[in-house]
Every structure is written in structure tokens, then in C-alpha cells.
Design an enzyme around this catalytic site. Structure first.
Site, PDB file in Angstrom:
ATOM      1  NE  ARG A   1      -3.573  -2.255   2.747  1.00 57.18           N
ATOM      2  CZ  ARG A   1      -3.315  -3.396   3.354  1.00 57.18           C
ATOM      3  NH1 ARG A   1      -2.122  -3.584   3.917  1.00 57.18           N
ATOM      4  NH2 ARG A   1      -4.219  -4.355   3.424  1.00 57.18           N
TER       5      ARG A   1
ATOM      6  CE  LYS B   1      -6.474  -0.695   4.612  1.00 51.92           C
ATOM      7  NZ  LYS B   1      -7.714  -0.758   3.808  1.00 51.92           N
TER       8      LYS B   1
ATOM      9  CG  HIS C   1      -5.018   0.939  -3.906  1.00 50.22           C
ATOM     10  ND1 HIS C   1      -4.256   0.649  -2.784  1.00 50.22           N
ATOM     11  CD2 HIS C   1      -6.049   0.057  -3.878  1.00 50.22           C
ATOM     12  CE1 HIS C   1      -4.817  -0.334  -2.116  1.00 50.22           C
ATOM     13  NE2 HIS C   1      -5.887  -0.730  -2.753  1.00 50.22           N
TER      14      HIS C   1
ATOM     15  NE  ARG D   1      -2.973  -3.477  -1.453  1.00 44.50           N
ATOM     16  CZ  ARG D   1      -2.572  -4.350  -0.546  1.00 44.50           C
ATOM     17  NH1 ARG D   1      -1.281  -4.619  -0.426  1.00 44.50           N
ATOM     18  NH2 ARG D   1      -3.433  -4.967   0.241  1.00 44.50           N
TER      19      ARG D   1
ATOM     20  CG  HIS E   1      -6.313  -8.909   1.121  1.00 45.72           C
ATOM     21  ND1 HIS E   1      -6.587  -9.257  -0.196  1.00 45.72           N
ATOM     22  CD2 HIS E   1      -6.087  -7.573   1.107  1.00 45.72           C
ATOM     23  CE1 HIS E   1      -6.524  -8.170  -0.950  1.00 45.72           C
ATOM     24  NE2 HIS E   1      -6.221  -7.142  -0.187  1.00 45.72           N
TER      25      HIS E   1
ATOM     26  CE1 TYR F   1      -6.624  -7.024  -7.113  1.00 48.79           C
ATOM     27  CE2 TYR F   1      -6.710  -8.216  -5.043  1.00 48.79           C
ATOM     28  CZ  TYR F   1      -6.495  -7.047  -5.747  1.00 48.79           C
ATOM     29  OH  TYR F   1      -6.150  -5.907  -5.082  1.00 48.79           O
TER      30      TYR F   1
END
Length: 320
Positions: free
Chosen positions: A173, A198, A266, A269, A292, A301
Site C-alpha cells: 500500500r 492494516k 493503488h 497494487r 488481506h 481478483y
């Protein structure tokens, strides 16, 4: 983030119009998110904006600065008036959904702390968000964007290439790339990065040799001393590099490279994940590389790579 920093964050753009008991609770909540939950500064900033807008609305709706008792007495109609007011300001459904999520998190914490018990927010349905899929660049467009031409003697260009290679070559990120310290620079001898993403989730990310060379080139050309503890990437005046500058660098290249409007940091990514999937990488591996928490987040994806999946289906199905 220290308690003083949290207090200054809450008081940015003017003091929040709330009573002292709610002010203390709000500061304690941000301390909880920072020190116990490990939320990033970007997430804390978005939560602060959502909470600020909610409190400002309540102040006008109630006619006085809100306190904990006001939060306890909040009803569904008041929540809907708040959402309607935000909608009139042109706020999109995705932003409204994020605001509700942030406020629900705040109320859950208040309940756990035995300060307020109110389920009004839980009774409000989330706005319907249109289904979208990531918009990656093609392999050729992504390669053109991170092309090293001009990076041999221009330290700004060398910096931008190094950052973009971390996004496209390692799937970072933008906040993760710009959060790297000089001591953690992925140069020769360090081909793996330990990234905290995150929610404080840690992951190991391999770094390509081309990215290592780009980072080394940037460090060699950078006119400012880079202390081990200082940010790896700096701006023109030597301060920490703003994500906005990388966004602008990519925007300037759109016309030159015939890139779509969706070409953003982004998107690099997204391109990292999509191109790995197209090359046969396992979805679980991509999940780990992206950081994730849920595989369902990574599965989006597969929609981008639908053409490859259909080709595999046609080749493998016994009734082909």
C-alpha cells in the site's frame, strides 16, 4: 501515536463541540485504537473525520454540545437525519458505509467500557454499495509507469520509480511504502521486508532485485542525509514524502503513456495481484503477500482474471 498527538488530532480544525465526559471517552477510544488495536494513522484519521462530522451534526441537531447521555439516548431517526444530511452534501454510499462502521465501532467500545449502551446504529441498514472490481493496468502499461528512464541523474524521478516499484513489485500500500524507515530500506542483502499493515497484521514481502537497485539509486542520489530512524522517502525539502506527490507524479504520466484515469498508486497494487494470479500464483499466496485478513477480499481478483479462468475451464473440462 501518543495521547498528546491524539488530543491534537481531535482538536484539529477547531475544538470539537462536545461535553467533557464525551471528550474524555473519545480520547480514550482513540488511544485504544492506537495502542491496543494497532490502527494505522490513515485509519485513525478517517475515523476522526467520521466521528467529528457526527458530533458536529449532533450539536446542531440537539442545540447543545453532546455528552454521553445524549449518545445513550440517540434514536434511529437521529441516525437517519445524520445520514440524510451527509447525503445532501454529496457523500457517496461507500463513505457513508465507512462512517456507520466507524460509529458502530465507537459505540461497541463505549458499551464494553460500561459507558453507553445503545443499539440505534445497529438498527440502521448499511447503504447499498455498487459492486466494483479492481482496475489494474496491463503488464505493458505497468512496466512503462515504473520505467527507469531519467532516474539515473534525477533524484526525484529515482525516488518516484523506487516507490512505484514497491507498489507494483511488492504489492505494498502507498502508506506502507512511505512508512518505511531508512534502516529498513530494501537494498542488497535485504530481499524480504517485514510489513505491518492494516490492523497491525504483519507479513513478509519479498523484494525483487530491480526494486532493490531502484532504492539504492534513490539513496545514492538523494541530497538529504537519511538517518536510520528517519523516513526512507523524503520530499523536495527533506521532509517525509506525501502520498499526494506520488499521485501527482502518476497523474502527470497518464497522457504521456496513454494511461486510463484509473491509473493510481493503488492501481499498481491491484496490478501486482492480478498479474501474479494470471501467471498462476495461488490465491492463498497472494492473500498473504497483500496482507488481506480474509480470503474473500483477495477473491475479487478472480473476477478481473475471468478470461484466464474460462480458458483453464475450457481446457480442463472433460466434456470440452
Amino acid at each position: 501515536m501518543t495521547r498528546d498527538t491524539i488530543d491534537s488530532l481531535l482538536e484539529a480544525d477547531g475544538e470539537l463541540p462536545l461535553a467533557s465526559d464525551l471528550r474524555r471517552a473519545t480520547a480514550d477510544w482513540f488511544a485504544h485504537l492506537t495502542h491496543e488495536r494497532g490502527y494505522s494513522n490513515a485509519t485513525l484519521a478517517s475515523y476522526e473525520r467520521d466521528l467529528r462530522q457526527f458530533i458536529v451534526f449532533l450539536k446542531h441537531d440537539l442545540g447543545h454540545p453532546p455528552c454521553l447521555n445524549d449518545l445513550a439516548g440517540l434514536d434511529v431517526k437521529a441516525v437517519r437525519r445524520f445520514l440524510a444530511a451527509r447525503r445532501r452534501q454529496g457523500t457517496a454510499s461507500r463513505s457513508l458505509s465507512r462512517a456507520i462502521s466507524a460509529l458502530r465501532t465507537f459505540y461497541r467500545w463505549l458499551e464494553n467500557e460500561n459507558l453507553v449502551a445503545n443499539r440505534a446504529l445497529a438498527q440502521v441498514a448499511m447503504p447499498r454499495i455498487p459492486h466494483t472490481v479492481p482496475k489494474p493496468l496491463t503488464v505493458d502499461k505497468a512496466a512503462a509507469l515504473v520505467d527507469e528512464e531519467g532516474a539515473e541523474d534525477d533524484w526525484i524521478r529515482a525516488r518516484d520509480v523506487a516507490v512505484m516499484l514497491l507498489l507494483y513489485g511488492a504489492g505494498l500500500r502507498i502508506s506502507e511504502a512511505l512508512g518505511l524507515a531508512r534502516r529498513d530500506a530494501p537494498v542488497s542483502g535485504r530481499d524480504v521486508l517485514r510489513i505491518t499493515g492494516k490492523g497491525g497484521k504483519e507479513r513478509l514481502v519479498p523484494v525483487l532485485p530491480v526494486t532493490q537497485r531502484a532504492v539504492e539509486r534513490y539513496i545514492a542520489l538523494c541530497p538529504y542525509p537519511l538517518d536510520p530512524q528517519s523516513p526512507l522517502f523524503v520530499g523536495a525539502k527533506g521532509g517525509a514524502l506525501s502520498p499526494r506527490l506520488i499521485q501527482l507524479a502518476i497523474a502527470r504520466m497518464r497522457d504521456e503513456l496513454s494511461l486510463p484515469e484509473t491509473a493510481t498508486p493503488h492501481a499498481l497494487r491491484h496490478s501486482f495481484a492480478t498479474h501474479l494470479l494470471a501467471a498462476g500464483a495461488d490465491l492463498r499466496q497472494i492473500q498473504e503477500l497483500l496482507g488481506h485478513a480474509s480470503l474473500s477480499t483477495t477473491q475479487v481478483y478472480t473476477e478481473v482474471d475471468r478470461e484466464r479462468i474460462l480458458a483453464v475451464y475450457d481446457k480442463a473440462h472433460p466434456r470440452r
